[in-house]
Design a protein around this motif. Sequence first.
Motif, PDB file in Angstrom:
ATOM      1  N   LEU A 373      75.388 -63.923 -35.407  1.00 12.44           N
ATOM      2  CA  LEU A 373      74.038 -64.316 -34.994  1.00 12.44           C
ATOM      3  C   LEU A 373      74.072 -65.268 -33.801  1.00 12.44           C
ATOM      4  CD1 LEU A 373      72.457 -64.832 -38.541  1.00 12.44           C
ATOM      5  CD2 LEU A 373      72.046 -62.930 -36.957  1.00 12.44           C
ATOM      6  N   THR A 374      74.998 -66.206 -33.824  1.00 14.44           N
ATOM      7  CA  THR A 374      75.086 -67.191 -32.738  1.00 14.44           C
ATOM      8  C   THR A 374      75.442 -66.541 -31.407  1.00 14.44           C
ATOM      9  OG1 THR A 374      75.777 -68.914 -34.295  1.00 14.44           O
ATOM     10  CG2 THR A 374      76.251 -69.292 -31.962  1.00 14.44           C
ATOM     11  N   LEU A 375      76.397 -65.644 -31.436  1.00 13.41           N
ATOM     12  CA  LEU A 375      76.900 -65.061 -30.192  1.00 13.41           C
ATOM     13  C   LEU A 375      76.005 -63.961 -29.626  1.00 13.41           C
ATOM     14  CD1 LEU A 375      80.727 -64.867 -31.004  1.00 13.41           C
ATOM     15  CD2 LEU A 375      79.596 -66.450 -29.430  1.00 13.41           C
ATOM     16  N   THR A 376      75.046 -63.481 -30.437  1.00 17.57           N
ATOM     17  CA  THR A 376      74.165 -62.419 -29.945  1.00 17.57           C
ATOM     18  C   THR A 376      72.743 -62.893 -29.681  1.00 17.57           C
ATOM     19  OG1 THR A 376      73.690 -61.711 -32.233  1.00 17.57           O
ATOM     20  CG2 THR A 376      75.481 -60.578 -31.059  1.00 17.57           C
ATOM     21  N   GLU A 377      72.497 -64.192 -29.843  1.00 18.55           N
ATOM     22  CA  GLU A 377      71.119 -64.665 -29.625  1.00 18.55           C
ATOM     23  C   GLU A 377      70.753 -64.745 -28.151  1.00 18.55           C
ATOM     24  OE1 GLU A 377      70.740 -68.439 -31.481  1.00 18.55           O
ATOM     25  OE2 GLU A 377      72.161 -69.461 -30.156  1.00 18.55           O
ATOM     26  N   SER A 378      71.760 -64.737 -27.277  1.00 18.44           N
ATOM     27  CA  SER A 378      71.490 -64.698 -25.841  1.00 18.44           C
ATOM     28  C   SER A 378      72.644 -63.991 -25.138  1.00 18.44           C
ATOM     29  CB  SER A 378      71.333 -66.110 -25.276  1.00 18.44           C
ATOM     30  OG  SER A 378      72.599 -66.741 -25.111  1.00 18.44           O
ATOM     31  N   SER A 379      72.469 -63.727 -23.855  1.00 14.52           N
ATOM     32  CA  SER A 379      73.507 -63.064 -23.073  1.00 14.52           C
ATOM     33  C   SER A 379      74.534 -64.040 -22.514  1.00 14.52           C
ATOM     34  CB  SER A 379      72.873 -62.288 -21.919  1.00 14.52           C
ATOM     35  OG  SER A 379      72.170 -63.179 -21.052  1.00 14.52           O
ATOM     36  N   LYS A 380      74.325 -65.332 -22.729  1.00 14.05           N
ATOM     37  CA  LYS A 380      75.191 -66.335 -22.119  1.00 14.05           C
ATOM     38  C   LYS A 380      76.652 -66.227 -22.564  1.00 14.05           C
ATOM     39  CE  LYS A 380      75.682 -71.313 -21.302  1.00 14.05           C
ATOM     40  NZ  LYS A 380      75.123 -72.660 -21.568  1.00 14.05           N
ATOM     41  N   PRO A 381      76.953 -66.104 -23.879  1.00 16.91           N
ATOM     42  CA  PRO A 381      78.372 -65.999 -24.266  1.00 16.91           C
ATOM     43  C   PRO A 381      79.086 -64.819 -23.610  1.00 16.91           C
ATOM     44  CG  PRO A 381      77.018 -66.485 -26.176  1.00 16.91           C
ATOM     45  CD  PRO A 381      76.073 -66.146 -25.048  1.00 16.91           C
ATOM     46  N   GLY A 382      78.397 -63.694 -23.468  1.00 15.42           N
ATOM     47  CA  GLY A 382      79.009 -62.542 -22.825  1.00 15.42           C
ATOM     48  C   GLY A 382      79.316 -62.782 -21.357  1.00 15.42           C
ATOM     49  N   GLN A 383      78.404 -63.458 -20.677  1.00 13.62           N
ATOM     50  CA  GLN A 383      78.637 -63.765 -19.262  1.00 13.62           C
ATOM     51  C   GLN A 383      79.791 -64.737 -19.099  1.00 13.62           C
ATOM     52  OE1 GLN A 383      76.983 -62.241 -16.604  1.00 13.62           O
ATOM     53  NE2 GLN A 383      78.702 -63.184 -15.520  1.00 13.62           N
ATOM     54  N   ILE A 384      79.889 -65.694 -20.026  1.00 15.06           N
ATOM     55  CA  ILE A 384      81.014 -66.639 -19.996  1.00 15.06           C
ATOM     56  C   ILE A 384      82.336 -65.882 -20.143  1.00 15.06           C
ATOM     57  CG2 ILE A 384      82.143 -68.507 -21.268  1.00 15.06           C
ATOM     58  CD1 ILE A 384      79.329 -69.552 -21.953  1.00 15.06           C
ATOM     59  N   ALA A 385      82.361 -64.919 -21.069  1.00 11.34           N
ATOM     60  CA  ALA A 385      83.568 -64.126 -21.289  1.00 11.34           C
ATOM     61  C   ALA A 385      83.960 -63.366 -20.027  1.00 11.34           C
ATOM     62  CB  ALA A 385      83.350 -63.146 -22.445  1.00 11.34           C
ATOM     63  N   LYS A 386      82.987 -62.745 -19.394  1.00  5.17           N
ATOM     64  CA  LYS A 386      83.260 -61.972 -18.178  1.00  5.17           C
ATOM     65  C   LYS A 386      83.756 -62.867 -17.049  1.00  5.17           C
ATOM     66  CE  LYS A 386      81.257 -58.338 -15.320  1.00  5.17           C
ATOM     67  NZ  LYS A 386      80.075 -57.454 -15.135  1.00  5.17           N
ATOM     68  N   ASP A 387      83.110 -64.020 -16.887  1.00  9.23           N
ATOM     69  CA  ASP A 387      83.512 -64.959 -15.832  1.00  9.23           C
ATOM     70  C   ASP A 387      84.916 -65.499 -16.083  1.00  9.23           C
ATOM     71  OD1 ASP A 387      81.046 -64.579 -14.658  1.00  9.23           O
ATOM     72  OD2 ASP A 387      80.173 -66.448 -15.401  1.00  9.23           O
ATOM     73  N   TYR A 388      85.244 -65.709 -17.349  1.00  9.73           N
ATOM     74  CA  TYR A 388      86.580 -66.205 -17.700  1.00  9.73           C
ATOM     75  C   TYR A 388      87.648 -65.211 -17.263  1.00  9.73           C
ATOM     76  CZ  TYR A 388      90.677 -67.142 -20.606  1.00  9.73           C
ATOM     77  OH  TYR A 388      91.960 -67.361 -21.047  1.00  9.73           O
ATOM     78  N   VAL A 389      87.456 -63.941 -17.560  1.00  7.62           N
ATOM     79  CA  VAL A 389      88.428 -62.920 -17.160  1.00  7.62           C
ATOM     80  C   VAL A 389      88.557 -62.875 -15.644  1.00  7.62           C
ATOM     81  CG1 VAL A 389      88.913 -60.448 -17.127  1.00  7.62           C
ATOM     82  CG2 VAL A 389      88.138 -61.522 -19.238  1.00  7.62           C
ATOM     83  N   ALA A 390      87.417 -62.883 -14.958  1.00  6.49           N
ATOM     84  CA  ALA A 390      87.439 -62.808 -13.494  1.00  6.49           C
ATOM     85  C   ALA A 390      88.201 -63.977 -12.881  1.00  6.49           C
ATOM     86  CB  ALA A 390      86.014 -62.765 -12.954  1.00  6.49           C
TER      87      ALA A 390
END
Length: 407
Positions: A373-390
């Motif tokens: 629930l926490t990780l899907t309430e917004s798109s922010k965690p996903g963007q953080i993950a993508k930026d981390y890889v980049a």
Amino acid sequence: MLWLYNIAIQLYSLIIGIFSTFNTKASLFVNGRRNIFEKIAKKINPKTKHIWFHFASLGEFEQGRPVLELLKEQYPQKKIIITFFSPSGYEIRKNYVLAEGIFYLPLDTAANAQRIITAFNPEVVIFTKYEYWFHYFRALNDRKIPLLIISGIFRPNQVFFKPYGSFNRKILSYVSHFFVQNEESIELLKSINIQNATLSGDTRFDRVAENAATPKKLNIIERFCGDSPVLIAGSTWLPDEQLITQLCKKYPEWKFIIAPHEIGISHIQEIEKLFPQAIKYSTFATEEPTAHQEQTMIIDNIGMLSSLYAFGKIAYIGGGFGVGIHNTLEAAAFGIPVIFGPKYDKFQEAKDLINAGAAKSINDFNELETAFLTLTESSKPGQIAKDYVASKTGSTDQIVKYLSKYL
């Protein structure tokens, strides 16, 4: 200590031979090495110089693959040989097109090392992440053939850094250069007087970023997902699947794709018992487009997982209730947050993703649901993950630039 090492290799050969009579992987391990030098002689010209890549298994292959492919791109005339230790790497990549020959690595004996090096005639040798073989490394050193470790990572509890680890430290002394993932590895190597190491990061970041930029088109998966939010469960084992089935029941508006680590018949049947309404990918792919509205799909093949994450809103990565989690970066590269079990301490990227707010580790279903629930309430965690890889890409270019002096 060398005599103990040699005895251990022979014991391993004996034990794996016994297991091969009733275990499929052990049988592949033994049969794949049978008449190995005859197989090599049929494909490889020992008078031609080669670049030799060795990978323990499939994960290490994907890790070292960016270096191999960039080398081939920049030096198309060079011929590449690949060896694998494990059947899970060899059997899946034995037809990889960029290699002149792909073989199982014979067990580490002095005689095998001499024969392999003569047969391969390598001008440079690249091992990915780990596997430190005394006879192979010493023979390469004796012949003054450069040996590189790429995406290496070291931890204080490893035998190299123990008072009784002098034999293992000797093996490391035969390596020409280490490219390591973190600063801790640099310092640990310095503590045993090894200075020939460079902080380069992990080539997996380059690989997963490339994969996310050019994913395979999977029309059948797209049809299954429709407009529903999707959780991709990758490389799962039974304890992972037992948790996910509870989540599936509580959130019927979501779709779930289960890609287990093992796809043997017995494990697929175990998953089907946990998800009685699920459909297997192989079945769905042959049915009419409107025939099914299942909530869960079981992936009963190998090779799709790295592209499946393109369809996910969140990923669950398996293995955390066993020996350790599997690849979190493949999911993170697609810009989706990740959840995994408690055993992740050997994986720096997992720690980084947790600290950044793009991942959570769980111990039970209550924690799984909260993380979901926490990780899907917004798109922010996903963007953080993508930026981390980049932010972590670039290791491949650094390594290939170094290799150019040998080529």
